[in-house]
Design an enzyme around this catalytic site. Structure first.
Site, short mmCIF file in Angstrom:
data_model
loop_
_atom_site.label_atom_id
_atom_site.label_comp_id
_atom_site.label_asym_id
_atom_site.label_seq_id
_atom_site.Cartn_x
_atom_site.Cartn_y
_atom_site.Cartn_z
N ALA A 187 0.81 -1.22 0.00
CA ALA A 187 0.00 0.00 0.00
C ALA A 187 0.85 1.28 0.00
CB ALA A 187 -0.94 0.00 1.20
N THR A 191 0.28 5.63 -1.45
CA THR A 191 -0.11 6.70 -0.52
C THR A 191 0.06 8.08 -1.14
OG1 THR A 191 2.07 6.60 0.55
CG2 THR A 191 0.27 5.41 1.63
N PHE A 235 -2.68 0.67 5.32
CA PHE A 235 -3.47 -0.02 6.34
C PHE A 235 -3.00 0.24 7.76
CE2 PHE A 235 -4.00 -2.29 2.40
CZ PHE A 235 -5.37 -2.46 2.35
N ARG A 236 -1.67 0.30 7.95
CA ARG A 236 -1.13 0.25 9.31
C ARG A 236 -0.37 1.50 9.75
NH1 ARG A 236 -1.31 -4.50 6.85
NH2 ARG A 236 -2.52 -6.10 7.92
N HIS A 252 -3.88 -10.09 -3.87
CA HIS A 252 -5.06 -9.86 -3.02
C HIS A 252 -6.27 -9.43 -3.82
CE1 HIS A 252 -2.34 -9.39 0.80
NE2 HIS A 252 -2.52 -10.64 0.43
N CYS A 270 -21.73 -17.89 -7.94
CA CYS A 270 -21.74 -18.25 -9.37
C CYS A 270 -20.65 -17.54 -10.17
CB CYS A 270 -23.12 -18.02 -9.99
SG CYS A 270 -23.52 -16.29 -10.27
N CYS A 294 -28.37 -16.05 -8.85
CA CYS A 294 -28.36 -17.22 -7.96
C CYS A 294 -28.64 -16.88 -6.50
CB CYS A 294 -27.02 -17.95 -8.09
SG CYS A 294 -25.68 -17.14 -7.21
N SER A 342 5.67 -1.99 1.88
CA SER A 342 4.87 -3.00 2.58
C SER A 342 5.43 -3.23 3.97
CB SER A 342 4.84 -4.32 1.81
OG SER A 342 4.12 -5.30 2.55
N SER A 343 4.53 -3.38 4.93
CA SER A 343 4.96 -3.67 6.30
C SER A 343 5.43 -5.12 6.43
CB SER A 343 3.82 -3.40 7.28
OG SER A 343 2.70 -4.19 6.95
P1 OAD Z 1 0.71 -1.63 5.37
O1 OAD Z 1 -0.16 -0.47 5.69
O2 OAD Z 1 0.75 -2.73 6.34
O3 OAD Z 1 2.21 -1.15 5.15
C1 OAD Z 1 2.50 -0.10 4.27
C2 OAD Z 1 3.93 0.35 4.55
O4 OAD Z 1 4.27 1.33 3.58
C3 OAD Z 1 4.12 0.97 5.92
O5 OAD Z 1 5.19 0.31 6.58
C4 OAD Z 1 4.47 2.44 5.63
O6 OAD Z 1 5.48 2.95 6.49
C5 OAD Z 1 4.98 2.37 4.23
N1 OAD Z 1 4.73 3.59 3.42
C6 OAD Z 1 3.59 4.30 3.32
N2 OAD Z 1 3.72 5.29 2.41
C7 OAD Z 1 4.99 5.21 1.93
C8 OAD Z 1 5.74 5.94 0.97
N3 OAD Z 1 5.21 6.97 0.28
N4 OAD Z 1 7.02 5.57 0.74
C9 OAD Z 1 7.57 4.53 1.42
N5 OAD Z 1 6.90 3.80 2.32
C10 OAD Z 1 5.62 4.12 2.57
O7 OAD Z 1 0.28 -2.14 3.90
P2 OAD Z 1 0.66 -3.53 3.19
O8 OAD Z 1 1.97 -4.04 3.64
O9 OAD Z 1 0.42 -3.35 1.75
O10 OAD Z 1 -4.50 -7.18 2.66
O11 OAD Z 1 -0.48 -4.45 3.79
C11 OAD Z 1 -0.51 -5.80 3.45
C12 OAD Z 1 -1.93 -6.29 3.40
O12 OAD Z 1 -2.59 -5.99 4.63
C13 OAD Z 1 -2.79 -5.59 2.37
O13 OAD Z 1 -2.64 -6.14 1.08
C14 OAD Z 1 -4.17 -5.81 2.89
C15 OAD Z 1 -3.93 -5.53 4.37
O14 OAD Z 1 -4.78 -6.22 5.22
C16 OAD Z 1 -5.76 -7.57 2.62
O15 OAD Z 1 -6.67 -6.79 2.77
C17 OAD Z 1 -5.93 -9.02 2.39
ZN ZN Z 2 -24.52 -15.59 -8.38
#
Ligand code: OAD
Ligand code: ZN
Length: 248
Positions: free
Chosen positions: A22, A26, A33-34, A119, A130, A156, A194-195
């Site tokens: 994510a 941003t 997300f986190r 995802h 369906c 369905c 990604s975290s």
């Molecule tokens: P997270 O929100 O967990 O992590 C995003 C990371 O990106 C964080 O550590 C931020 O510090 C960093 N970040 C944000 N903006 C930034 C920027 N401009 N430059 C550099 N770093 C930046 O998001 P994901 O790791 O993608 O899944 O989350 C993994 C999964 O958790 C998602 O795919 C989603 C969520 O639940 C599902 O919904 C199944």
């Molecule tokens: Zn259906």
């Protein structure tokens, strides 16, 4: 500096792979997300079994979806997306594995063959029983005219859900196989925003490192896997990748 190192490694790599989260979106106005203000700091995720079991959970899920949708429907690719599209064009990148559902890699010109969406995709919906596809506008019209009730499938009667993977939902098999194959080929694996706390997605960087690939992590904040990486950059993805987004 880090950019020169990354540039050298991209030139030397036989199969560089970008693994995005994510954080790459941003700067496009889409919250992650986190981080503070992230989606899971505002609402707890609705697990898949709860979505299936409770009509009220489906109503809530669609309510949240449309709140986000109105804010982000106009989001454009950022510098990170553009850089990756450019690197693919130049033959310096073997593919993109993304956890994101926002469609911004496609919007930057990355084709299906070069993109693996682990995802799912949040730009449309499907019937879980369906498989019929529904556009978000179709769902929203019914949601709005019914006063906030999630529509069921007219064919369905099954539940209609955004085509994304929720916690507790099975991972898409084809995408998992493709990501596994690409990771095995990779000799340079670049994590972007990604975290790395969500599995099985976060297994791919570990697998790449295990296979002997160079591991690069570009993320604002530290991750639990920084100690495994050959290069860690705690900075904004857009700033780090901006030089790669320009015309050569
Ligand atoms: P997270 O929100 O967990 O992590 C995003 C990371 O990106 C964080 O550590 C931020 O510090 C960093 N970040 C944000 N903006 C930034 C920027 N401009 N430059 C550099 N770093 C930046 O998001 P994901 O790791 O993608 O899944 O989350 C993994 C999964 O958790 C998602 O795919 C989603 C969520 O639940 C599902 O919904 C199944
Ligand atoms: Zn259906």
């Amino acid at each position: 500096g880090a950019q020169a190192q990354l540039s050298d490694w991209l030139d030397a790599a036989h199969c560089a792979v970008a693994f995005t989260g994510a954080g790459i979106s941003t700067e496009c106005g889409i919250p992650d997300f986190r981080s503070p203000g992230g989606l899971w700091t505002q609402n707890k995720p609705i697990p898949f079994d709860v979505f299936l079991a409770m009509k009220s959970a489906r109503n809530e899920a669609w309510k949240r979806k449309f709140v986000l949708e109105s804010a982000f429907a106009g989001a454009r690719p950022g510098r990170g997306h553009v850089a990756l599209a450019r690197l693919l064009e130049q033959g310096k990148l073997g593919g993109v594995i993304t956890q994101n559902i926002d469609g911004l890699h496609q919007a930057s010109g990355v084709g299906e063959a070069d993109l693996i969406e682990l995802h799912g995709n949040g730009t449309y919906a499907t019937c879980l029983d369906c498989g019929t596809r529904y556009e978000l506008g179709w769902v929203k019209a019914r949601f709005d005219t019914s006063g906030g009730i999630a529509p069921d499938c007219p064919h369905c009667g099954g539940p209609i859900k955004a085509a994304t993977i929720s916690f507790g939902q099975a991972m898409p098999e084809t995408e998992m196989r493709r990501a596994d194959a690409l990771t095995r080929q990779s000799d340079l694996f670049i994590v972007l925003g990604s975290s790395l706390v969500v599995f099985p997605a976060a297994q791919f960087p570990l697998q790449a490192k295990d296979n002997g690939a160079r591991l690069v992590i570009v993320n604002r904040e530290p991750t639990d896997f920084d100690h495994l990486a050959d290069l860690v950059v705690h900075a904004d993805i857009g700033d780090v990748l901006a030089p790669f987004a320009r015309n050569a």
